[in-house]
Design a protein around this motif. Structure first.
Motif, PDB file in Angstrom:
ATOM      1  N   THR A   1      -1.361  -4.175  -0.056  1.00  0.00           N
ATOM      2  CA  THR A   1      -1.373  -2.815  -0.609  1.00  0.00           C
ATOM      3  C   THR A   1      -0.512  -1.855   0.196  1.00  0.00           C
ATOM      4  OG1 THR A   1      -3.341  -2.185   0.660  1.00  0.00           O
ATOM      5  CG2 THR A   1      -3.690  -3.162  -1.517  1.00  0.00           C
TER       6      THR A   1
ATOM      7  N   ARG B   1       2.683  -0.131   1.652  1.00  0.00           N
ATOM      8  CA  ARG B   1       4.073   0.093   1.259  1.00  0.00           C
ATOM      9  C   ARG B   1       4.838   0.735   2.411  1.00  0.00           C
ATOM     10  NH1 ARG B   1       4.143   0.879  -4.801  1.00  0.00           N
ATOM     11  NH2 ARG B   1       2.028   0.423  -5.501  1.00  0.00           N
ATOM     12  N   ARG B   2       6.121   0.523   2.423  1.00  0.00           N
ATOM     13  CA  ARG B   2       6.925   1.074   3.507  1.00  0.00           C
ATOM     14  C   ARG B   2       6.795   2.589   3.587  1.00  0.00           C
ATOM     15  NH1 ARG B   2      13.317   0.116   3.499  1.00  0.00           N
ATOM     16  NH2 ARG B   2      13.064   1.471   1.673  1.00  0.00           N
ATOM     17  N   ARG B   3       6.689   3.235   2.445  1.00  0.00           N
ATOM     18  CA  ARG B   3       6.599   4.690   2.462  1.00  0.00           C
ATOM     19  C   ARG B   3       5.286   5.176   3.071  1.00  0.00           C
ATOM     20  NH1 ARG B   3       5.999   4.087  -3.382  1.00  0.00           N
ATOM     21  NH2 ARG B   3       3.860   4.538  -4.024  1.00  0.00           N
ATOM     22  N   ASP B   4       4.288   4.249   3.186  1.00  0.00           N
ATOM     23  CA  ASP B   4       3.044   4.628   3.831  1.00  0.00           C
ATOM     24  C   ASP B   4       3.259   5.003   5.295  1.00  0.00           C
ATOM     25  OD1 ASP B   4       1.615   4.131   1.542  1.00  0.00           O
ATOM     26  OD2 ASP B   4       1.124   2.069   2.083  1.00  0.00           O
TER      27      ASP B   4
ATOM     28  N   PHE C   1       5.001  -6.795  -1.483  1.00  0.00           N
ATOM     29  CA  PHE C   1       6.384  -6.321  -1.566  1.00  0.00           C
ATOM     30  C   PHE C   1       7.123  -6.996  -2.714  1.00  0.00           C
ATOM     31  CE2 PHE C   1      10.870  -6.910  -0.524  1.00  0.00           C
ATOM     32  CZ  PHE C   1      11.277  -5.590  -0.323  1.00  0.00           C
TER      33      PHE C   1
ATOM     34  N   ARG D   1       6.239  -5.634  -6.166  1.00  0.00           N
ATOM     35  CA  ARG D   1       6.858  -4.339  -6.459  1.00  0.00           C
ATOM     36  C   ARG D   1       8.373  -4.466  -6.591  1.00  0.00           C
ATOM     37  NH1 ARG D   1       2.673  -3.135  -2.804  1.00  0.00           N
ATOM     38  NH2 ARG D   1       4.064  -3.379  -1.012  1.00  0.00           N
ATOM     39  N   ARG D   2       8.964  -5.322  -5.780  1.00  0.00           N
ATOM     40  CA  ARG D   2      10.425  -5.464  -5.772  1.00  0.00           C
ATOM     41  C   ARG D   2      10.936  -6.106  -7.050  1.00  0.00           C
ATOM     42  NH1 ARG D   2      14.956  -6.003  -6.380  1.00  0.00           N
ATOM     43  NH2 ARG D   2      16.659  -6.359  -4.904  1.00  0.00           N
TER      44      ARG D   2
ATOM     45  N   ASP E   1      -0.355  -3.729 -10.854  1.00  0.00           N
ATOM     46  CA  ASP E   1      -0.473  -3.529  -9.415  1.00  0.00           C
ATOM     47  C   ASP E   1      -1.808  -4.019  -8.874  1.00  0.00           C
ATOM     48  OD1 ASP E   1       2.032  -2.403  -9.065  1.00  0.00           O
ATOM     49  OD2 ASP E   1       1.331  -0.432  -9.709  1.00  0.00           O
TER      50      ASP E   1
END
Length: 429
Positions: free
Chosen positions: A78, A80-83, A261, A264-265, A281
């Motif tokens: 769960t 994400r890089r933006r986290d 990842f 989502r990718r 998701d």
């Protein structure tokens, strides 16, 4: 009826009883963790003696390891890089600064209060009790009046810190003579447990996620089997690491991260069109629910087999360490990591207090038991008392402190512009 059958009946009875009243109890100080740990103590050898698995530790270890592997996998997928970048300064600071400081502070405190342990056994205490478990927080991390920034930060921290503490744990264990990891040496442990296990996990999770999206796009897999799919990936990554003398938990965590990842990718428009009636998701919803159930049962077993006996050998040193571990060792690193962040003192205190200890600490302690570390009895008691105290104190304080913090935020927001915590959620009328 055999003792094993009574154990199954007792565990099933507690699980069913909590399920029937779970919604009603969710808004009270009686958290699920308190119910299951307390039931474990009551049903264990210290009281009714209905749950006693001490003669054969294999079922306990298997249950706890399965639960932790699933939790690691589903938590990591769960993230994400933006986290950790855009708007994610809170978990980034807690993990990058607070976590190492917590391990060091726990190590130092153990040196002061727990005589008889070697320097690396003391380090293990600090590492084992560093991970947090937001799932046990209940209201503390889900209350609608707690700002999204704080809820999100505590959840992301919990989802990542158990995986991030594993390299410290493995290296500390490798430094103790006589353990399995020590036989390979620090260099061997580094390559097998850290590098190889991570690579295997990334390959299994990444390839698995890509194949799932490929199958989705062609409508080949049913919804039921897509829900079972993450279980297979978690098990495969864990066992691949084990058979190569690596760390199954590191592999499971890496696999979950890569799986999430990849989903989502490679989520193409064709996949969206084919599955517009489902939530793409949430392919691991079944795995998440199963992991949560196994974690709850694990807490019951923990109360019966570890915490109950530990209470019989409680002394002031262990109790003081547990109290300071939940306060000073957690709250001071959090305060240092959030210095200059713009967050107000009540927010820093709230985040610092709700560093709940749970399943990861219990399983890591049991892994030390498996390795026959010389100071394992004292180490196990310290971990058991600390986790038990965390379950009690954090559970009973969650509702009241979440409400109090929410009220403070509401008052502050009316007089302060650009509050870093964000706008509070107003309670429903």
């Amino acid at each position: 009826m055999s003792g094993g059958a009574w154990t199954v009946v007792a565990v099933a009875g507690v699980t069913a009883a909590y399920a029937l009243g779970s919604r009603r109890l969710s808004s009270t100080p009686l958290s699920s963790a308190i119910v299951f740990v307390g039931s474990g103590i009551l049903l264990g050898p210290a009281a009714l003696d209905l749950v006693d698995l001490r003669q054969d530790a294999a079922p306990i270890i298997a249950l706890l390891e399965t639960a932790l592997a699933l939790v690691l996998f589903t938590d990591a997928m769960t993230v994400r890089r933006r986290d950790l970048v855009t708007g994610g300064f809170l978990p980034g600071r807690l993990l990058g600064i607070g976590l190492p400081l917590s391990i060091g502070a726990g190590w130092l405190l153990a040196w002061l209060l727990l005589p008889g342990l070697t320097v690396w056994e003391l380090a293990l205490v600090g590492a084992i009790l560093a991970p947090t478990d937001a799932a046990l927080g209940g209201t503390a991390v889900s209350h609608p009046r707690v700002p999204a920034l704080v809820r999100h930060g505590l959840n992301v921290e919990s989802g990542l810190n158990d995986g991030m503490v594993l390299p410290f744990f493995v290296l500390f264990l490798a430094a103790i003579p006589g353990t399995h990891y020590a036989e390979e040496g620090v260099a061997g442990v580094f390559w097998r447990a850290l590098v190889l296990s991570t690579v295997l996990g990334l390959l299994v999770g990444g390839l698995g996620g890509r194949l799932l999206q490929w199958s989705r796009a062609r409508g080949w897999a049913t919804g039921e089997w897509r829900q079972a799919y993450p279980l297979a990936l978690a098990a495969a990554s864990y066992e691949l690491a084990v058979v190569t003398d690596g760390s199954g938990f590191i592999a499971a965590w890496a696999a979950g991260f890569a799986f999430g990842f990849a989903l989502r990718r490679y989520r193409t428009g064709q996949v969206r069109e084919a599955f517009d009636q489902e939530d793409p998701d949430r392919p691991a919803e079944f795995a998440e629910n199963l992991g949560g159930l196994l974690a709850a049962i694990s807490l019951l077993v923990f109360g019966a087999v570890l915490l109950g006996p530990a209470l019989e050998h409680l002394n002031w040193r262990i109790l003081l360490y547990a109290v300071l571990s939940l306060t000073l060792v957690r709250m001071l690193p959090v305060a240092l990591s959030l210095a200059g962040s713009g967050l107000r003192l009540p927010t820093v205190a709230y985040v610092g207090w709700f560093g709940l200890r749970g399943l990861a600490s219990v399983v890591l302690a049991l892994l030390v038991v498996e390795e026959h570390v010389p100071g394992v009895e004292q180490l196990g008691r310290v971990v058991a008392i600390t986790v038990g105290l965390s379950v009690l104190l954090h559970g009973v304080s969650a509702v009241a402190l979440a409400e109090r913090y929410g009220r403070w935020l509401g008052r502050t927001a009316t007089t302060t512009r650009d509050l870093r915590e964000g706008d509070p959620v107003q309670p429903e009328k």
